[in-house]
Design an enzyme around this catalytic site. Sequence first.
Site, PDB file in Angstrom:
ATOM      1  N   GLU A 148     -22.494 -10.021 -17.024  1.00 32.88           N
ATOM      2  CA  GLU A 148     -22.246 -11.443 -17.294  1.00 32.88           C
ATOM      3  C   GLU A 148     -21.160 -11.957 -16.348  1.00 32.88           C
ATOM      4  O   GLU A 148     -20.130 -11.310 -16.163  1.00 32.88           O
ATOM      5  CB  GLU A 148     -21.809 -11.608 -18.745  1.00 32.88           C
ATOM      6  CG  GLU A 148     -21.389 -12.998 -19.148  1.00 32.88           C
ATOM      7  CD  GLU A 148     -20.931 -13.072 -20.603  1.00 32.88           C
ATOM      8  OE1 GLU A 148     -20.407 -14.125 -20.992  1.00 32.88           O
ATOM      9  OE2 GLU A 148     -21.076 -12.067 -21.332  1.00 32.88           O
ATOM     10  N   ASP A 151     -19.007 -15.346 -16.179  1.00 31.52           N
ATOM     11  CA  ASP A 151     -18.642 -16.631 -16.776  1.00 31.52           C
ATOM     12  C   ASP A 151     -18.031 -17.528 -15.714  1.00 31.52           C
ATOM     13  O   ASP A 151     -16.915 -17.283 -15.237  1.00 31.52           O
ATOM     14  CB  ASP A 151     -17.634 -16.427 -17.916  1.00 31.52           C
ATOM     15  CG  ASP A 151     -18.211 -15.611 -19.060  1.00 31.52           C
ATOM     16  OD1 ASP A 151     -19.399 -15.794 -19.365  1.00 31.52           O
ATOM     17  OD2 ASP A 151     -17.463 -14.806 -19.637  1.00 31.52           O
ATOM     18  N   GLU A 178     -15.759 -21.390 -19.026  1.00 35.53           N
ATOM     19  CA  GLU A 178     -15.633 -21.420 -20.481  1.00 35.53           C
ATOM     20  C   GLU A 178     -14.456 -22.334 -20.769  1.00 35.53           C
ATOM     21  O   GLU A 178     -13.326 -22.040 -20.366  1.00 35.53           O
ATOM     22  CB  GLU A 178     -15.405 -20.022 -21.038  1.00 35.53           C
ATOM     23  CG  GLU A 178     -16.617 -19.127 -20.884  1.00 35.53           C
ATOM     24  CD  GLU A 178     -16.504 -17.877 -21.726  1.00 35.53           C
ATOM     25  OE1 GLU A 178     -17.141 -17.804 -22.790  1.00 35.53           O
ATOM     26  OE2 GLU A 178     -15.740 -16.972 -21.311  1.00 35.53           O
ATOM     27  N   HIS A 237     -17.769  -9.868 -16.095  1.00 35.02           N
ATOM     28  CA  HIS A 237     -17.888  -8.790 -17.081  1.00 35.02           C
ATOM     29  C   HIS A 237     -18.880  -7.745 -16.556  1.00 35.02           C
ATOM     30  O   HIS A 237     -20.092  -7.881 -16.745  1.00 35.02           O
ATOM     31  CB  HIS A 237     -18.418  -9.316 -18.416  1.00 35.02           C
ATOM     32  CG  HIS A 237     -17.538 -10.275 -19.139  1.00 35.02           C
ATOM     33  ND1 HIS A 237     -16.653  -9.877 -20.126  1.00 35.02           N
ATOM     34  CD2 HIS A 237     -17.425 -11.617 -19.060  1.00 35.02           C
ATOM     35  CE1 HIS A 237     -16.038 -10.944 -20.616  1.00 35.02           C
ATOM     36  NE2 HIS A 237     -16.487 -12.013 -19.979  1.00 35.02           N
TER      37      HIS A 237
END
Length: 462
Positions: free
Chosen positions: A232, A234, A237, A248
């Site tokens: 993942e 991001d 956020e 991640h």
Amino acid sequence: MELTLLTLLSLACLANGQGVGSFSQEVHLPLPMQSCTSSGCATQTTSVVLDSNWRWLHANNDYTNCYTGNTWNQQLCPNAQTCTANCALEGIDQGQWASTYGISVSGNSLRLNFVTPNSNGKNVGSRVYLMVSDTRYYMFQLKNREFAVTIDSSRLVCGLNGALYFVEMEADGGMASFPTNRAGAKYGTGYCDAQCPHDMKFISGQANSEGWVPSSSDPNSGSGRYGACCMEMDIWEASSISQAYTPHPCTVNRYTRCDGVQCGDNGGDRYRGVCDKDGCDFATYRQNQRNFYGPGGTVNSNQPVTVITQFLTTTGTDAGDLSEIRRIYIQNGQTIRNSPVNLPGITAYDSITNAFCTATKNLYGDTQDFTAKGGLKAMGDSLQRGHVLALSLWDDHYANMHWLDSNYPTNGNPATPGVARGTCPITGGKPADVEAQSPNAYVVFSNIRVGTIGSTYAGLDY
């Protein structure tokens, strides 16, 4: 007798697997994006599809719910295999997007509303994916590339997260890998992320009904035995209070159904799982830059902002390893460099590198799971294989979003480096309160672009 007949019928049609409903014609909302090079940008015909978890799940050719509230129908779903054969995902027609789910598009702009009253009660939050066709997700290969998007988070209060991120989902939603999945990307199947979520109703083409525990705080969700894991990245956020971008990595290199310890569920197994759940976050407030992002900040969250994320390699070519993830902002015609770290004893890093991750985690006292799971090289290899773009708006039934916008852990000393994440109170962010007090919150994502380094934002009119 009724259950016995139903089970026999299910076993007879088991080859059909997870079905598709026939009561509503599936419609995807058009959301064009642009692909850019040094020569300019070209518009791509793309659209968005709603995640399968938000859809009506019912008996094949019948209006009976397979899943109601946060529980499974035990007659239709006495076990995962039978449930998979018995149940179908329903399509979403043109009118349902806005009236049922609070999702709308205008040109190249996507708006996600938080709470939408509808004939079934209300819808809370949403998650959509970008499509390249009616049956396949658009696959972004971001290593040695940059990604740009304009975001309006001005209406997002404490406890909310308007998120844009990439996950290593399969392009067809898992149809080829899992033949019992007959719905595929067309119906938003195949989600996974680094948290290895257990709330997905279907994982690897099978109902996740085994061991399902309804949530004590979320009337629409629960947790099954299995989780869905994958890499993942991001990009964004954020609420109007705080923001972060976070890679991640995982030790698995594709969509993976986890069970037990490999899920790394919260508690003693968190760092024994296959994915780095903490990630390596660049969160300006957490790094003691308290006035950089927020209402009236250097990056003013009261106004839309264009966010550019660059994925730089060791050689400056596609063949190199990912070595740096750099952030640039553009607002009101001004280019704004990312804020440097302002923490004691730490180099003033202004981007994500392996050295930044190691140094900040050492200072915070965090586990070095990012390095253990492969660091930026693993993340770059994943980005080169291809990721799906997810856009969502959600509240947090686990931690009230305090990890993003408040003190976390909530009993930590905010003067300790890494504890303070934003100005939201530790008593706030409870989903029931946020849904009642800020139902009209929304986030807008627009002007999505991807291209070679330096190609997505030169000459744009802001």
